[in-house]
Scaffold this motif. Structure first.
Motif, PDB file in Angstrom:
ATOM      1  N   TYR A 189       0.860  -1.187   0.000  1.00 34.45           N
ATOM      2  CA  TYR A 189       0.000   0.000   0.000  1.00 34.45           C
ATOM      3  C   TYR A 189       0.893   1.232   0.000  1.00 34.45           C
ATOM      4  CZ  TYR A 189      -3.889   3.067   1.397  1.00 34.45           C
ATOM      5  OH  TYR A 189      -4.850   4.038   1.439  1.00 34.45           O
ATOM      6  N   TYR A 190       0.478   2.252  -0.776  1.00 37.63           N
ATOM      7  CA  TYR A 190       1.229   3.506  -0.859  1.00 37.63           C
ATOM      8  C   TYR A 190       0.231   4.656  -0.769  1.00 37.63           C
ATOM      9  CZ  TYR A 190       5.079   6.586  -2.313  1.00 37.63           C
ATOM     10  OH  TYR A 190       6.064   7.541  -2.349  1.00 37.63           O
ATOM     11  N   ALA A 191       0.441   5.551   0.205  1.00 36.52           N
ATOM     12  CA  ALA A 191      -0.456   6.692   0.403  1.00 36.52           C
ATOM     13  C   ALA A 191       0.326   7.983   0.180  1.00 36.52           C
ATOM     14  CB  ALA A 191      -1.039   6.676   1.817  1.00 36.52           C
ATOM     15  N   TYR A 192      -0.229   8.850  -0.670  1.00 33.92           N
ATOM     16  CA  TYR A 192       0.402  10.147  -0.942  1.00 33.92           C
ATOM     17  C   TYR A 192      -0.514  11.270  -0.472  1.00 33.92           C
ATOM     18  CZ  TYR A 192       1.999  14.271  -3.494  1.00 33.92           C
ATOM     19  OH  TYR A 192       2.416  15.541  -3.821  1.00 33.92           O
ATOM     20  N   VAL A 193       0.039  12.178   0.340  1.00 29.59           N
ATOM     21  CA  VAL A 193      -0.710  13.322   0.865  1.00 29.59           C
ATOM     22  C   VAL A 193      -0.046  14.585   0.345  1.00 29.59           C
ATOM     23  CG1 VAL A 193      -1.427  14.574   2.924  1.00 29.59           C
ATOM     24  CG2 VAL A 193      -1.415  12.075   2.938  1.00 29.59           C
ATOM     25  N   GLU A 194      -0.818  15.405  -0.373  1.00 35.17           N
ATOM     26  CA  GLU A 194      -0.294  16.674  -0.880  1.00 35.17           C
ATOM     27  C   GLU A 194      -0.881  17.818  -0.076  1.00 35.17           C
ATOM     28  OE1 GLU A 194       0.707  17.210  -5.051  1.00 35.17           O
ATOM     29  OE2 GLU A 194      -0.731  18.887  -5.092  1.00 35.17           O
ATOM     30  N   ILE A 195      -0.023  18.737   0.341  1.00 38.15           N
ATOM     31  CA  ILE A 195      -0.422  19.861   1.186  1.00 38.15           C
ATOM     32  C   ILE A 195      -0.568  21.087   0.298  1.00 38.15           C
ATOM     33  CG2 ILE A 195       0.210  21.262   3.183  1.00 38.15           C
ATOM     34  CD1 ILE A 195       2.034  18.861   4.006  1.00 38.15           C
ATOM     35  N   ILE A 196      -1.778  21.636   0.281  1.00 39.60           N
ATOM     36  CA  ILE A 196      -2.057  22.800  -0.566  1.00 39.60           C
ATOM     37  C   ILE A 196      -2.461  23.975   0.309  1.00 39.60           C
ATOM     38  CG2 ILE A 196      -2.745  21.365  -2.520  1.00 39.60           C
ATOM     39  CD1 ILE A 196      -5.640  21.881  -1.806  1.00 39.60           C
ATOM     40  N   ASP A 197      -2.472  25.161  -0.290  1.00 37.36           N
ATOM     41  CA  ASP A 197      -2.869  26.368   0.428  1.00 37.36           C
ATOM     42  C   ASP A 197      -4.373  26.352   0.692  1.00 37.36           C
ATOM     43  OD1 ASP A 197      -3.729  29.461   0.411  1.00 37.36           O
ATOM     44  OD2 ASP A 197      -1.640  29.275   1.074  1.00 37.36           O
TER      45      ASP A 197
END
Length: 440
Positions: free
Chosen positions: A373-381
């Motif tokens: 399993y691979y989880a990607y979290v992107e932080i945006i404004d």
């Protein structure tokens, strides 16, 4: 009608059974209150005791009372000096009964609300109750090599450290009663009679015979007590343990975090909050799991837990360096035919020109074939959350990762913009669901 309340204490003077029944009864309300506190407080505060406001209504202990709609009743109502039949009685202030029924923390709820203190273990149990690493097809389960001792009753042989005093004394008492071993009260009664007779200066013939008889009886009781031991070897019981085999499934979690200059303090803080929650979750739910921390700017390196969360670093951004470092560590220490591999990555999406396509290629052709399993979290404004929150538009890394998400069912990606988003996103990524078959 009397109320029956079980207030018997546990051996450690804590009414644990009653406490657990209360937690079960107000389970949903406590979970709601904890989640609200976590959204407003620091994520690190999850790993601490919590005071949860609870409504008094519904938390009372059950009681028996006559049915109001059945049976024959006769009422005797006391008179009063203030009102006559037909007078209108004003309502008491604060609602019916003089107390409010609002939610905890609303208005003057001192009569209806109270604070229930949860221990650290109870908070974490409720917080991670319905979360787990995705239960996909395991790559490999190694042969069982670990055991855990488990209580399985009592035995007549063992080491002194495993003696069960309670069961031993219970057996001793039963044997002494069955064999009629003299007790202290019998000795004391005969000794007092002997003392009274010995006080006589000129005892009569009958008193001398009684004294002699009592002394013989006392000697007989003494011999009988010596023959029947207070604790006999047949009474002794030891706690019995068996080795319970534990399946030794090797698992490793890779934590990848961007700490480059493009990640401001807000973005780094959100990423750290996410990984703190992940770290607590893994340590709480899984005893045997390795955690590998990788930080990257334009180059990546493996670090320890302290450095990962608290060390300051800045520089350019090359995300593929973290993926290549992860691939190198897997090849060196975590072969995919032995280990179940999981990964979580946090970034603001900023990346060097052309590197996003290389990242997508590394994931599609190499890493996703190794990972469970691979989880990607992107932080945006926060200002961009309404625009990009529910679309495929955004950074080059996000668009490149979308090509992986469409082909690999064990790859998930999402966005966060503020601290309140972290827990819902975390639940989305690690919620309990049906097994997913990996694509080869």
């Amino acid at each position: 009608m009397p109320n029956f309340i079980d207030r018997r204490l546990n051996p450690k003077d804590k009414s644990l059974n009653n406490r657990q029944r209360f937690l079960k009864r107000v389970h949903d309300e406590i979970k709601r209150a904890i989640r609200e506190q976590v959204k407003s407080d620091n994520i690190i505060d999850v790993d601490a005791a919590h005071g949860v406001p609870m409504p008094k209504r519904g938390a009372d202990e059950p009681s028996f009372r006559p049915s109001a709609n059945a049976g024959d009743r006769q009422y005797v109502l006391p008179g009063n000096q203030d009102y006559s039949p037909g007078d209108r009685i004003p309502k008491p202030e604060g609602g019916v009964g003089g107390s409010g029924h609002g939610r905890p923390g609303m208005g003057d709820g001192s009569d209806d609300d109270f604070i229930f203190i949860l221990s650290r273990d109870e908070v974490l149990d409720l917080f991670f109750e319905d979360l787990e690493l995705p239960d996909m097809v395991k790559l490999n389960l190694k042969e069982t090599v670990t055991f855990k001792p488990r209580r399985v009753g009592f035995t007549t042989a063992g080491t002194p450290t495993n003696i069960n005093v309670g069961r031993t004394m219970r057996n001793s008492f039963g044997r002494r009663v069955a064999l009629r071993r003299p007790n202290d009260k019998e000795f004391q009664a005969i000794a007092e009679q002997i003392a009274e007779l010995e006080k006589e200066e000129k005892p009569s013939e009958s008193q001398r015979r009684s004294l002699q008889s009592l002394r013989e009886e006392l000697e007989m009781l003494e011999r009988r007590r010596r023959r029947i031991a207070y604790v006999d070897p047949v009474d002794v019981r030891f706690n019995r343990f068996e080795k319970q085999p534990l399946p030794n499934a090797n698992a490793v979690m890779f934590c990848l975090m961007d700490v480059s200059a493009s990640m401001g303090e807000r973005e780094k803080d959100l990423a750290k909050r996410f990984f703190v929650l992940l770290h607590l979750f893994l340590k709480r739910r899984y005893e045997r799991i390795d955690i590998v921390f990788i930080r990257h700017t334009d180059e990546a390196r493996e670090v320890d837990e302290q450095t990962f969360f608290y060390d300051r670093q800045s520089g350019g951004t090359v995300v593929s360096s973290a993926l290549e470092e992860m691939q190198r560590i897997i090849a060196d220490r975590y072969p995919s035919n032995v280990w179940n591999i999981y990964a979580a990555q946090a970034s603001d999406g900023d990346n060097a020109n052309g590197d996003s396509e290389l990242c997508a290629y590394l994931l599609r052709e190499h890493l996703m074939r190794l990972c469970q399993y691979y989880a990607y979290v992107e932080i945006i404004d926060e200002r961009e959350s309404d625009i990009f929150g529910a679309t495929d538009n955004g950074t080059s890394l996000w668009r490149a990762y979308r090509t992986v998400h469409g082909k690999m069912p064990n790859f998930q990606m999402t966005r966060i913009s503020k601290p309140a988003d972290i827990y819902p996103v975390f639940r989305k990524l690690f919620a309990r669901h049906q097994p997913i078959e990996m694509r080869k």
